[in-house]
Motif scaffolding. Structure first.
Motif, short mmCIF file in Angstrom:
data_model
loop_
_atom_site.label_atom_id
_atom_site.label_comp_id
_atom_site.label_asym_id
_atom_site.label_seq_id
_atom_site.Cartn_x
_atom_site.Cartn_y
_atom_site.Cartn_z
N GLU A 1 0.83 -1.20 0.00
CA GLU A 1 0.00 0.00 0.00
C GLU A 1 0.86 1.26 0.00
O GLU A 1 0.64 2.19 -0.78
CB GLU A 1 -0.91 -0.03 1.23
CG GLU A 1 -2.01 1.00 1.23
CD GLU A 1 -3.00 0.79 2.37
OE1 GLU A 1 -3.19 1.73 3.15
OE2 GLU A 1 -3.57 -0.31 2.48
N ARG B 1 3.30 1.47 -3.37
CA ARG B 1 2.55 1.80 -4.58
C ARG B 1 2.05 3.24 -4.54
O ARG B 1 2.11 3.96 -5.56
CB ARG B 1 1.38 0.83 -4.75
CG ARG B 1 1.81 -0.54 -5.26
CD ARG B 1 0.65 -1.52 -5.32
NE ARG B 1 1.06 -2.77 -5.95
CZ ARG B 1 0.32 -3.89 -5.97
NH1 ARG B 1 -0.88 -3.89 -5.38
NH2 ARG B 1 0.76 -4.98 -6.57
N ARG B 2 1.58 3.66 -3.37
CA ARG B 2 1.07 5.03 -3.24
C ARG B 2 2.17 6.06 -3.50
O ARG B 2 1.89 7.14 -4.04
CB ARG B 2 0.50 5.22 -1.83
CG ARG B 2 -0.22 6.54 -1.61
CD ARG B 2 -1.64 6.54 -2.14
NE ARG B 2 -2.44 5.51 -1.53
CZ ARG B 2 -3.06 5.60 -0.35
NH1 ARG B 2 -2.94 6.72 0.35
NH2 ARG B 2 -3.80 4.61 0.09
N GLY C 1 4.02 13.33 -2.70
CA GLY C 1 3.08 12.57 -1.90
C GLY C 1 3.54 12.29 -0.49
O GLY C 1 2.72 11.94 0.38
N TYR D 1 1.47 12.33 3.40
CA TYR D 1 1.12 10.91 3.63
C TYR D 1 0.89 10.67 5.13
O TYR D 1 1.73 10.98 5.97
CB TYR D 1 2.24 9.98 3.14
CG TYR D 1 1.76 8.55 2.99
CD1 TYR D 1 1.30 8.08 1.78
CD2 TYR D 1 1.74 7.68 4.09
CE1 TYR D 1 0.84 6.78 1.64
CE2 TYR D 1 1.28 6.39 3.96
CZ TYR D 1 0.83 5.94 2.74
OH TYR D 1 0.37 4.66 2.60
N GLU E 1 -10.87 -3.27 -2.43
CA GLU E 1 -11.21 -1.85 -2.46
C GLU E 1 -12.63 -1.57 -2.00
O GLU E 1 -12.96 -0.42 -1.69
CB GLU E 1 -11.01 -1.30 -3.88
CG GLU E 1 -9.54 -1.33 -4.30
CD GLU E 1 -9.33 -0.76 -5.70
OE1 GLU E 1 -10.34 -0.38 -6.34
OE2 GLU E 1 -8.17 -0.69 -6.13
#
Length: 583
Positions: free
Chosen positions: A99, A102-103, A231, A235, A323
């Motif tokens: 998670e 990838r983010r 990001g 985060y 999801e």
């Protein structure tokens, strides 16, 4: 089973001082002292665990090297694979890192080994299949789309040969693990394992892989913010804590220090989680509205473990990554069915194993129990070992498999380092690894008898006779009048409880029956009692107590205090642990 009662030594002077200073009851103060606390500041931190008290993730061994290599992989757009493990700790760690990575822009996939076909840990078969799946270029490791970096999570600390082979194929390896490290250690780019530096960061050595994955995520975000990684600045790591709590509780590591902070915050997240997979899992498990360590450990974790025990944990990973509820619910329902199947298999093997041991058990000679049978399912041998240990209180190894190489899992008792003992038997084993209290191995069938003899030789030297009588740890002697709904509410401050912070257990002396006892259950195997010291009477329940001798006359009672909430009415209820005739 008989117990050796071990009451904590009363420390009235210290507990009175702490109670006055911290405005808590002397009973809570005594329980804190029993858990190693004597300084008010440390007690305040323990009773109010805060995320801000987590240590810098870069205190972990090789964390800087791991983060540096991961950022190089991102910069060069390398394909990397997280190679996890099939238990709850491995699956939650893998989910968390997938998670986060990838983010934040990594090109990353995940691989969980098949228990039946590839075995435990970073096996050669497992990594070959992993490389084949994601690059298809085993014959050409220099190909553009070949895997260049493998992150082994919850495994790899003893995989010297496999990591050497990966290095020869041009694949760098980072190990993120908490298990004991082999000597020599594998030649990974970074071996992030707190066991390598036991004095670093205090309680960091108690982290399981879910905690270490959170630490790695924290380190990546921290470095990313310093380097302007898109990001990273915004985060928020806190939503990941539901996974951390799940993995940490399931892996039975001490719920003290950093683990206490992570699990305390994680349970809050878990109870309010919007993660579709966990919402679905709670639904099929029919979990209560508020989850504690018991519900996580005995309702959620077994269902997540079920798929990996019987074959592959891929469904568990897909559940946690789902999801929406539409995706998650069928997966959770299937895991529930697999868990029922696992329970059926386990029940059958437990009955067979106990029958075999009872036939030949010699308490004077058998300091370690080793039993194996072809066709015993290797996915449940660890649970079976736990059941056998519960009855005989001996370190126990149960071995299963089909043809050729067999695999086993062991559970130990205090005072006998099982992983250390397996190292002493290295020549009889194909491979082995684990902790002092739980370990796994592979062995050829013809070596099982020799292995049993060697282990027992070691155990007879290391285990004292008194070690073979389970200890009943007791926090304090109490009057029944001290156990009230108010006092139990205050003692709740000790939660979350688990390894390292055990559930409360007290004893009261010179009790008698206030009413005739009542047998309950389909086979009248449970007993309800009403016990009194002449001033206060409490209801008590002895689960499976109907099979043993019951207290008569005046007796001392060891118990775990609790609250019975029936039809909205709350009352104190004691869970009987043991009894003895009053002196």
């Amino acid at each position: 089973m008989k117990f050796r009662w071990s009451p904590a030594i009363p420390q009235p002077l210290l507990t009175t001082q702490l109670a006055a200073r911290l405005k808590i009851s002397p009973l809570l103060a005594q329980c804190l002292v029993n858990r190693g606390f004597s300084e008010p500041s440390a007690i305040e931190d323990f009773l109010s665990p805060r995320l801000k008290n987590l240590t810098d993730p870069f205190l972990l061994p090789a964390m800087d090297a791991a983060v540096t290599r991961l950022f190089r992989a991102r910069e060069q757009n390398e394909l990397m694979v997280i190679f996890g493990d099939y238990d709850v700790d491995g699956v939650t760690s893998t989910t968390l890192l997938l998670e986060v990575l990838r983010r934040l822009g990594w090109q990353v996939e995940a691989y969980l080994p098949n228990r039946m076909e590839e075995g435990y840990g970073l096996s050669r078969d497992g990594v070959e299949n992993c490389l084949e799946k994601f690059s298809g270029n085993q014959g050409n490791p220099g190909a553009a789309n070949a895997v260049k970096l493998l992150l082994a999570v919850d495994c790899g600390s003893t995989a010297v040969e496999t990591i050497g082979w990966l290095n020869s194929r041009g694949v760098d390896v980072i190990v993120l693990d908490h298990h004991q490290v082999s000597e020599p250690a594998p030649k990974a780019v970074a071996l992030v394992n707190p066991q390598l530096k036991r004095d670093a960061g205090g309680s960091l050595t108690q982290l399981c892989s879910a905690g270490l994955a959170f630490k790695l995520a924290h380190a990546l975000v921290k470095r990313g913010r310093e380097n302007g990684l898109p990001g990273a600045a915004e985060y928020d790591l806190r939503p990941l804590l539901d996974l951390v709590a799940l993995g940490t509780i399931a892996d039975l590591v001490p719920l003290t220090g950093e683990n206490r902070i992570l699990v305390s915050a994680g349970l809050e997240r878990l109870n309010a989680t919007q993660r579709a997979g966990l919402v679905a899992l709670k639904q099929v498990a029919q979990s209560p509205e508020k989850l504690g360590t018991y519900e996580v450990g005995f309702q959620l974790a077994p269902r997540l473990n079920a798929a990996g025990r019987l074959e592959t944990a891929e469904e568990s990973l897909q559940l946690l990554l789902a999801e929406n509820l539409e995706q998650a619910l069928p997966l959770a329902q299937n895991l529930d069915l697999r868990n029922r199947e696992r329970q059926k298999i386990e029940k059958s093997i437990v009955a067979e194993a106990l029958a075999m041991v009872r036939l030949k058990f010699d308490a004077q000679k058998d300091f370690v129990i080793v039993e194996g049978q072809l066709l015993w399912h290797i996915g449940v041998v660890g649970i079976v070992a736990s059941r056998v240990l519960q009855e005989f209180y001996r370190p126990t190894i149960i071995i299963g498999g089909e043809n050729g190489e067999m695999r086993g899992s062991g559970r130990s008792i205090a005072g006998f380092d099982l992983a250390g003992a397996l190292r002493e038997c290295d020549g009889l084993l194909v491979r082995h690894g684990g902790h002092a209290m739980a370990a796994g191995l592979s062995i050829l069938p013809e070596n099982i008898d020799l292995f049993r003899d060697r282990l027992n030789e070691l155990a007879r030297r290391l285990i004292k006779p008194e070690d073979l009588l389970p200890v009943l740890r007791l926090d304090a002697e109490v009057e029944l009048g001290e156990i009230t709904l108010d006092s139990l509410a205050e003692l709740e401050k000790l939660k979350p409880m688990g390894q390292g912070n055990p559930a409360l257990q007290f004893y009261a002396r010179h009790l008698s029956h206030a009413r005739p006892l009542l047998r309950m259950g389909k086979d009248k195997q449970h007993v309800k009692l009403w016990v009194t010291d002449g001033k206060t009477t409490h209801e008590a329940v002895w689960w499976n107590g109907g099979e043993g001798s019951l207290p008569v006359g005046k007796f001392d009672l060891a118990f775990a205090p609790g609250v019975n909430d029936f039809n909205g009415k709350k009352a104190v209820q004691l869970k009987v642990l043991d009894w003895r005739a009053a002196a």
